[in-house]
Design a protein around this motif. Sequence first.
Motif, PDB file in Angstrom:
ATOM      1  N   UNK A  29       0.859  -1.184   0.000  1.00 57.55           N
ATOM      2  CA  UNK A  29       0.000   0.000   0.000  1.00 57.55           C
ATOM      3  C   UNK A  29       0.891   1.228   0.000  1.00 57.55           C
ATOM      4  N   UNK A  30       1.238   1.694  -1.190  1.00 59.16           N
ATOM      5  CA  UNK A  30       2.162   2.807  -1.337  1.00 59.16           C
ATOM      6  C   UNK A  30       1.426   4.136  -1.467  1.00 59.16           C
ATOM      7  N   UNK A  31       2.139   5.218  -1.211  1.00 61.08           N
ATOM      8  CA  UNK A  31       1.628   6.570  -1.422  1.00 61.08           C
ATOM      9  C   UNK A  31       2.304   7.098  -2.682  1.00 61.08           C
ATOM     10  N   UNK A  32       1.680   6.827  -3.839  1.00 62.86           N
ATOM     11  CA  UNK A  32       2.290   7.145  -5.116  1.00 62.86           C
ATOM     12  C   UNK A  32       2.158   8.610  -5.468  1.00 62.86           C
ATOM     13  N   UNK A  33       3.207   9.154  -6.073  1.00 66.44           N
ATOM     14  CA  UNK A  33       3.139  10.472  -6.685  1.00 66.44           C
ATOM     15  C   UNK A  33       2.413  10.313  -8.019  1.00 66.44           C
ATOM     16  N   UNK A  34       2.115  11.427  -8.676  1.00 67.22           N
ATOM     17  CA  UNK A  34       1.496  11.350  -9.991  1.00 67.22           C
ATOM     18  C   UNK A  34       2.518  10.842 -11.007  1.00 67.22           C
ATOM     19  N   UNK A  48       8.100   6.526 -22.121  1.00 68.98           N
ATOM     20  CA  UNK A  48       7.857   5.935 -20.808  1.00 68.98           C
ATOM     21  C   UNK A  48       7.427   7.013 -19.818  1.00 68.98           C
ATOM     22  N   UNK A  49       6.843   6.562 -18.718  1.00 70.12           N
ATOM     23  CA  UNK A  49       6.494   7.419 -17.587  1.00 70.12           C
ATOM     24  C   UNK A  49       6.947   6.702 -16.315  1.00 70.12           C
ATOM     25  N   UNK A  50       7.180   7.467 -15.262  1.00 69.61           N
ATOM     26  CA  UNK A  50       7.546   6.863 -13.979  1.00 69.61           C
ATOM     27  C   UNK A  50       6.843   7.599 -12.842  1.00 69.61           C
ATOM     28  N   UNK A  51       6.789   6.941 -11.682  1.00 68.66           N
ATOM     29  CA  UNK A  51       6.276   7.564 -10.459  1.00 68.66           C
ATOM     30  C   UNK A  51       6.978   6.927  -9.267  1.00 68.66           C
ATOM     31  N   UNK A  52       7.012   7.661  -8.175  1.00 66.74           N
ATOM     32  CA  UNK A  52       7.712   7.229  -6.963  1.00 66.74           C
ATOM     33  C   UNK A  52       6.738   7.142  -5.795  1.00 66.74           C
ATOM     34  N   UNK A  57      10.242   5.283  -1.604  1.00 69.20           N
ATOM     35  CA  UNK A  57      11.081   5.572  -2.762  1.00 69.20           C
ATOM     36  C   UNK A  57      11.020   4.537  -3.873  1.00 69.20           C
ATOM     37  N   UNK A  58      10.109   3.567  -3.763  1.00 68.38           N
ATOM     38  CA  UNK A  58       9.953   2.574  -4.823  1.00 68.38           C
ATOM     39  C   UNK A  58       9.538   3.273  -6.116  1.00 68.38           C
ATOM     40  N   UNK A  59      10.018   2.775  -7.239  1.00 68.75           N
ATOM     41  CA  UNK A  59       9.729   3.391  -8.538  1.00 68.75           C
ATOM     42  C   UNK A  59       8.900   2.425  -9.379  1.00 68.75           C
ATOM     43  N   UNK A  60       7.902   2.959 -10.071  1.00 67.92           N
ATOM     44  CA  UNK A  60       7.144   2.209 -11.072  1.00 67.92           C
ATOM     45  C   UNK A  60       7.374   2.883 -12.407  1.00 67.92           C
ATOM     46  N   UNK A  61       7.637   2.078 -13.433  1.00 68.68           N
ATOM     47  CA  UNK A  61       7.868   2.606 -14.774  1.00 68.68           C
ATOM     48  C   UNK A  61       6.910   1.889 -15.722  1.00 68.68           C
ATOM     49  N   UNK A  62       6.309   2.648 -16.632  1.00 80.04           N
ATOM     50  CA  UNK A  62       5.442   2.022 -17.624  1.00 80.04           C
ATOM     51  C   UNK A  62       5.761   2.566 -19.008  1.00 80.04           C
ATOM     52  N   UNK A  63       5.595   1.683 -20.012  1.00 82.94           N
ATOM     53  CA  UNK A  63       5.794   2.070 -21.397  1.00 82.94           C
ATOM     54  C   UNK A  63       4.452   2.517 -21.952  1.00 82.94           C
TER      55      UNK A  63
END
Length: 66
Positions: A29-34, A48-52, A57-63
């Motif tokens: 249950x993360x508190x994601x940035x936009x 690509x886009x990313x959010x933290x 500080x976990x990072x998600x990246x999507x194509x």
Amino acid sequence: MADIEQENTFRALKDEPLLMKSNLCRFGWHQWQQWSKPYIPKGSSINIQHRYCDSCGTVKIKQLKV
């Protein structure tokens, strides 16, 4: 005892791993940035886009499909 913000500042300056601000990250249950604005990394042709997560500080990246 210093608060987590101060402790993480000192840890960042010493290149040590940062402390999590929330235990909920351990359960996914993360508190994601936009999501960031789409960009093309150097040497690539894929958008690509990313959010933290603000807590750990976990990072998600999507194509992005164009």
